[in-house]
Design a protein around this motif. Structure first.
Motif, PDB file in Angstrom:
ATOM      1  N   ARG A 184       0.849  -1.196   0.000  1.00 36.51           N
ATOM      2  CA  ARG A 184       0.000   0.000   0.000  1.00 36.51           C
ATOM      3  C   ARG A 184       0.878   1.236   0.000  1.00 36.51           C
ATOM      4  NH1 ARG A 184      -0.813   2.207   5.194  1.00 36.51           N
ATOM      5  NH2 ARG A 184      -2.916   2.875   4.630  1.00 36.51           N
ATOM      6  N   ALA A 185       0.308   2.359  -0.433  1.00 36.87           N
ATOM      7  CA  ALA A 185       1.012   3.638  -0.425  1.00 36.87           C
ATOM      8  C   ALA A 185       0.287   4.560   0.551  1.00 36.87           C
ATOM      9  CB  ALA A 185       1.046   4.243  -1.815  1.00 36.87           C
ATOM     10  N   ASP A 186       0.774   4.619   1.766  1.00 39.22           N
ATOM     11  CA  ASP A 186       0.120   5.374   2.827  1.00 39.22           C
ATOM     12  C   ASP A 186       0.345   6.872   2.651  1.00 39.22           C
ATOM     13  OD1 ASP A 186      -1.271   5.544   5.395  1.00 39.22           O
ATOM     14  OD2 ASP A 186       0.659   6.204   6.201  1.00 39.22           O
ATOM     15  N   GLU A 187      -0.657   7.646   3.075  1.00 40.04           N
ATOM     16  CA  GLU A 187      -0.537   9.096   3.154  1.00 40.04           C
ATOM     17  C   GLU A 187      -1.044   9.536   4.525  1.00 40.04           C
ATOM     18  OE1 GLU A 187      -2.603  10.951  -0.037  1.00 40.04           O
ATOM     19  OE2 GLU A 187      -1.431   9.964  -1.613  1.00 40.04           O
ATOM     20  N   HIS A 188      -0.413  10.553   5.084  1.00 43.73           N
ATOM     21  CA  HIS A 188      -0.858  11.069   6.380  1.00 43.73           C
ATOM     22  C   HIS A 188      -0.369  12.503   6.519  1.00 43.73           C
ATOM     23  CE1 HIS A 188      -1.603  11.531  10.650  1.00 43.73           C
ATOM     24  NE2 HIS A 188      -2.175  10.346  10.688  1.00 43.73           N
ATOM     25  N   PRO A 189      -1.260  13.457   6.826  1.00 41.80           N
ATOM     26  CA  PRO A 189      -0.850  14.863   6.910  1.00 41.80           C
ATOM     27  C   PRO A 189       0.184  15.137   7.990  1.00 41.80           C
ATOM     28  CG  PRO A 189      -3.073  14.563   7.795  1.00 41.80           C
ATOM     29  CD  PRO A 189      -2.699  13.276   7.112  1.00 41.80           C
ATOM     30  N   GLU A 190       0.245  14.277   9.006  1.00 39.44           N
ATOM     31  CA  GLU A 190       1.217  14.466  10.077  1.00 39.44           C
ATOM     32  C   GLU A 190       2.311  13.406  10.034  1.00 39.44           C
ATOM     33  OE1 GLU A 190      -0.550  15.116  13.962  1.00 39.44           O
ATOM     34  OE2 GLU A 190      -2.426  15.727  13.027  1.00 39.44           O
ATOM     35  N   GLY A 191       2.413  12.712   8.923  1.00 34.37           N
ATOM     36  CA  GLY A 191       3.418  11.660   8.798  1.00 34.37           C
ATOM     37  C   GLY A 191       4.817  12.219   8.609  1.00 34.37           C
ATOM     38  N   GLY A 192       5.804  11.336   8.807  1.00 31.77           N
ATOM     39  CA  GLY A 192       7.189  11.728   8.624  1.00 31.77           C
ATOM     40  C   GLY A 192       7.636  11.532   7.182  1.00 31.77           C
ATOM     41  N   GLU A 193       8.816  12.041   6.900  1.00 29.74           N
ATOM     42  CA  GLU A 193       9.425  11.892   5.573  1.00 29.74           C
ATOM     43  C   GLU A 193      10.448  10.757   5.651  1.00 29.74           C
ATOM     44  OE1 GLU A 193       9.877  12.613   1.591  1.00 29.74           O
ATOM     45  OE2 GLU A 193       8.519  13.700   2.936  1.00 29.74           O
ATOM     46  N   PRO A 194      10.212   9.642   4.957  1.00 24.94           N
ATOM     47  CA  PRO A 194      11.142   8.517   5.066  1.00 24.94           C
ATOM     48  C   PRO A 194      12.483   8.819   4.418  1.00 24.94           C
ATOM     49  CG  PRO A 194       9.511   8.091   3.360  1.00 24.94           C
ATOM     50  CD  PRO A 194       9.079   9.358   4.052  1.00 24.94           C
ATOM     51  N   ASP A 195      13.510   8.158   4.913  1.00 30.52           N
ATOM     52  CA  ASP A 195      14.826   8.290   4.295  1.00 30.52           C
ATOM     53  C   ASP A 195      14.893   7.563   2.960  1.00 30.52           C
ATOM     54  OD1 ASP A 195      16.292   9.733   6.422  1.00 30.52           O
ATOM     55  OD2 ASP A 195      15.832   7.940   7.608  1.00 30.52           O
ATOM     56  N   PHE A 196      14.008   6.570   2.788  1.00 27.71           N
ATOM     57  CA  PHE A 196      14.060   5.765   1.574  1.00 27.71           C
ATOM     58  C   PHE A 196      12.681   5.194   1.291  1.00 27.71           C
ATOM     59  CE2 PHE A 196      14.999   1.723  -0.672  1.00 27.71           C
ATOM     60  CZ  PHE A 196      15.736   2.224  -1.739  1.00 27.71           C
ATOM     61  N   LEU A 197      12.322   5.111   0.006  1.00 31.39           N
ATOM     62  CA  LEU A 197      11.078   4.482  -0.423  1.00 31.39           C
ATOM     63  C   LEU A 197      11.389   3.113  -1.002  1.00 31.39           C
ATOM     64  CD1 LEU A 197       9.357   7.485  -2.265  1.00 31.39           C
ATOM     65  CD2 LEU A 197       8.969   6.718   0.085  1.00 31.39           C
ATOM     66  N   ALA A 198      10.773   2.084  -0.460  1.00 31.64           N
ATOM     67  CA  ALA A 198      11.007   0.712  -0.925  1.00 31.64           C
ATOM     68  C   ALA A 198       9.759   0.201  -1.630  1.00 31.64           C
ATOM     69  CB  ALA A 198      11.362  -0.199   0.244  1.00 31.64           C
ATOM     70  N   PHE A 199       9.854   0.038  -2.933  1.00 31.02           N
ATOM     71  CA  PHE A 199       8.716  -0.452  -3.710  1.00 31.02           C
ATOM     72  C   PHE A 199       8.658  -1.980  -3.722  1.00 31.02           C
ATOM     73  CE2 PHE A 199       9.584   3.801  -5.193  1.00 31.02           C
ATOM     74  CZ  PHE A 199       8.322   4.365  -5.263  1.00 31.02           C
ATOM     75  N   THR A 200       9.759  -2.614  -3.404  1.00 31.60           N
ATOM     76  CA  THR A 200       9.822  -4.067  -3.278  1.00 31.60           C
ATOM     77  C   THR A 200      10.642  -4.408  -2.043  1.00 31.60           C
ATOM     78  OG1 THR A 200      11.887  -4.404  -4.511  1.00 31.60           O
ATOM     79  CG2 THR A 200       9.831  -4.256  -5.806  1.00 31.60           C
ATOM     80  N   GLN A 201      10.530  -5.647  -1.593  1.00 32.47           N
ATOM     81  CA  GLN A 201      11.345  -6.062  -0.452  1.00 32.47           C
ATOM     82  C   GLN A 201      12.831  -6.058  -0.799  1.00 32.47           C
ATOM     83  OE1 GLN A 201       8.956  -9.685   0.444  1.00 32.47           O
ATOM     84  NE2 GLN A 201       8.805  -8.838   2.506  1.00 32.47           N
ATOM     85  N   MET A 202      13.159  -6.305  -2.059  1.00 30.00           N
ATOM     86  CA  MET A 202      14.552  -6.251  -2.487  1.00 30.00           C
ATOM     87  C   MET A 202      15.135  -4.855  -2.316  1.00 30.00           C
ATOM     88  SD  MET A 202      17.244  -7.727  -3.579  1.00 30.00           S
ATOM     89  CE  MET A 202      16.657  -9.348  -4.102  1.00 30.00           C
ATOM     90  N   ASP A 203      14.300  -3.828  -2.465  1.00 37.11           N
ATOM     91  CA  ASP A 203      14.777  -2.459  -2.279  1.00 37.11           C
ATOM     92  C   ASP A 203      15.307  -2.244  -0.865  1.00 37.11           C
ATOM     93  OD1 ASP A 203      14.087  -1.760  -4.875  1.00 37.11           O
ATOM     94  OD2 ASP A 203      12.139  -0.926  -4.311  1.00 37.11           O
ATOM     95  N   VAL A 204      14.694  -2.904   0.126  1.00 38.95           N
ATOM     96  CA  VAL A 204      15.171  -2.785   1.510  1.00 38.95           C
ATOM     97  C   VAL A 204      16.593  -3.319   1.621  1.00 38.95           C
ATOM     98  CG1 VAL A 204      14.790  -3.477   3.901  1.00 38.95           C
ATOM     99  CG2 VAL A 204      12.830  -2.969   2.420  1.00 38.95           C
ATOM    100  N   LEU A 205      16.833  -4.451   0.990  1.00 33.74           N
ATOM    101  CA  LEU A 205      18.172  -5.045   1.016  1.00 33.74           C
ATOM    102  C   LEU A 205      19.178  -4.138   0.318  1.00 33.74           C
ATOM    103  CD1 LEU A 205      19.798  -7.550   1.865  1.00 33.74           C
ATOM    104  CD2 LEU A 205      19.243  -8.547  -0.364  1.00 33.74           C
ATOM    105  N   ASN A 206      18.796  -3.585  -0.815  1.00 36.22           N
ATOM    106  CA  ASN A 206      19.706  -2.700  -1.547  1.00 36.22           C
ATOM    107  C   ASN A 206      20.049  -1.451  -0.738  1.00 36.22           C
ATOM    108  OD1 ASN A 206      19.713  -4.431  -3.744  1.00 36.22           O
ATOM    109  ND2 ASN A 206      18.052  -3.371  -4.790  1.00 36.22           N
ATOM    110  N   PHE A 207      19.039  -0.870  -0.066  1.00 39.28           N
ATOM    111  CA  PHE A 207      19.272   0.313   0.765  1.00 39.28           C
ATOM    112  C   PHE A 207      20.217  -0.019   1.917  1.00 39.28           C
ATOM    113  CE2 PHE A 207      17.794   2.894   4.488  1.00 39.28           C
ATOM    114  CZ  PHE A 207      18.253   4.125   4.051  1.00 39.28           C
ATOM    115  N   THR A 208      20.009  -1.151   2.542  1.00 41.91           N
ATOM    116  CA  THR A 208      20.867  -1.566   3.655  1.00 41.91           C
ATOM    117  C   THR A 208      22.300  -1.786   3.193  1.00 41.91           C
ATOM    118  OG1 THR A 208      18.954  -2.652   4.680  1.00 41.91           O
ATOM    119  CG2 THR A 208      21.130  -3.239   5.507  1.00 41.91           C
ATOM    120  N   ASP A 209      22.456  -2.440   2.052  1.00 46.08           N
ATOM    121  CA  ASP A 209      23.797  -2.675   1.514  1.00 46.08           C
ATOM    122  C   ASP A 209      24.510  -1.354   1.216  1.00 46.08           C
ATOM    123  OD1 ASP A 209      23.767  -5.416   1.690  1.00 46.08           O
ATOM    124  OD2 ASP A 209      23.109  -5.735  -0.376  1.00 46.08           O
ATOM    125  N   ARG A 210      23.763  -0.374   0.741  1.00 41.80           N
ATOM    126  CA  ARG A 210      24.367   0.927   0.449  1.00 41.80           C
ATOM    127  C   ARG A 210      24.872   1.575   1.729  1.00 41.80           C
ATOM    128  NH1 ARG A 210      20.351   5.166  -1.790  1.00 41.80           N
ATOM    129  NH2 ARG A 210      20.386   5.988   0.333  1.00 41.80           N
TER     130      ARG A 210
END
Length: 243
Positions: A211-237
């Motif tokens: 899902r793509a959440d929206e919230h007026p009081e939400g934070g700004e993430p350091d990284f957007l992960a569209f797949t679970q593999m993106d999490v691994l790539n961000f961590t490796d970086r």
């Protein structure tokens, strides 16, 4: 500082939770059947009363105090003149929770992602807003094969606080022995997950594969992960940058 641990949200991050009205009614039906008594209300009446009287408490925006769900169920039954013993209440909760099993669908690459992160020497944890008793939630982790892949799991029903309250994050970090600045939090919600974790100093990843959440009081993430593999790539970086 290189990452030492990654904490994950559960629902809509490591798994999809397909919650709907039909599922709620199925849960009430199974739970009442487990009581095996003659003085019980009709399922339809009870489900309607639950939706009208109690369900709104689950979704109050900004609420950080967690519900005491077993007590709520006891009160729900009491509204129909039904008193239950502790043993009966346990049977009710277990049957209801089991009826919801089809709604819990593990993301396709969750096991592979956790194993890949662990192979990099990272500690892994789960921090979830979940109102069911911890013993039922930990049974879910066992059934999903997550218990052996996580170093810690912290649920709001056990802490008494929901994300974004700092206490639930701090409990997991303390059990892992990791400072916030050395941790990454991965979750789908901008307010509960991203804002809550960032306020403690954790790096944050918004999980977008369900899902793509929206919230007026939400934070700004350091990284957007569209797949679970993106999490691994961000961590490796991050690990390469810190080397």
């Amino acid at each position: 500082m290189p990452p030492e641990a990654i904490l994950f949200d559960w629902g809509d991050t490591l798994m999809l939770f397909a919650y709907d009205e039909a599922l709620v009614e199925d849960g009430h039906r199974a739970a009442l059947a487990a009581l095996d008594r003659d003085d019980l209300p009709e399922v339809e009446r009870m489900a309607a009363h639950f939706r009208e009287r109690y369900e709104p408490f689950f979704w109050v925006p900004g609420t950080v105090e967690e519900l005491e769900y077993p007590g709520l169920v006891r009160q729900l039954l009491g509204d129909f003149g039904v008193e239950v013993t502790d043993e009966e209440l346990t049977r009710y909760l277990e049957a209801e929770h089991t009826a919801w099993d089809p709604a819990r669908q593990l993301a396709a690459h969750t096991h592979a992602l956790l194993e890949a992160l662990r192979s990099r020497g990272l500690k892994l944890g789960l921090v979830s807003n979940a109102f069911d008793p911890g013993w039922l939630l930990r049974r879910d982790l066992d059934q999903m094969g997550l218990t052996e892949r996580l170093d810690v799991a912290v649920f709001s029903s056990e802490v008494g606080k929901r994300k974004p309250h700092p206490e639930i994050f701090e409990r997991a970090l303390a059990e892992l022995g990791v400072e916030p600045e050395a941790a990454i939090f991965v979750g789908d919600r901008l307010y509960e997950d991203v804002r809550g974790a960032a306020q403690l100093g954790m790096k944050t990843v918004q999980a977008l594969w369900f899902r793509a959440d929206e919230h007026p009081e939400g934070g700004e993430p350091d990284f957007l992960a569209f797949t679970q593999m993106d999490v691994l790539n961000f961590t490796d970086r991050l690990l390469r940058d810190a080397a």
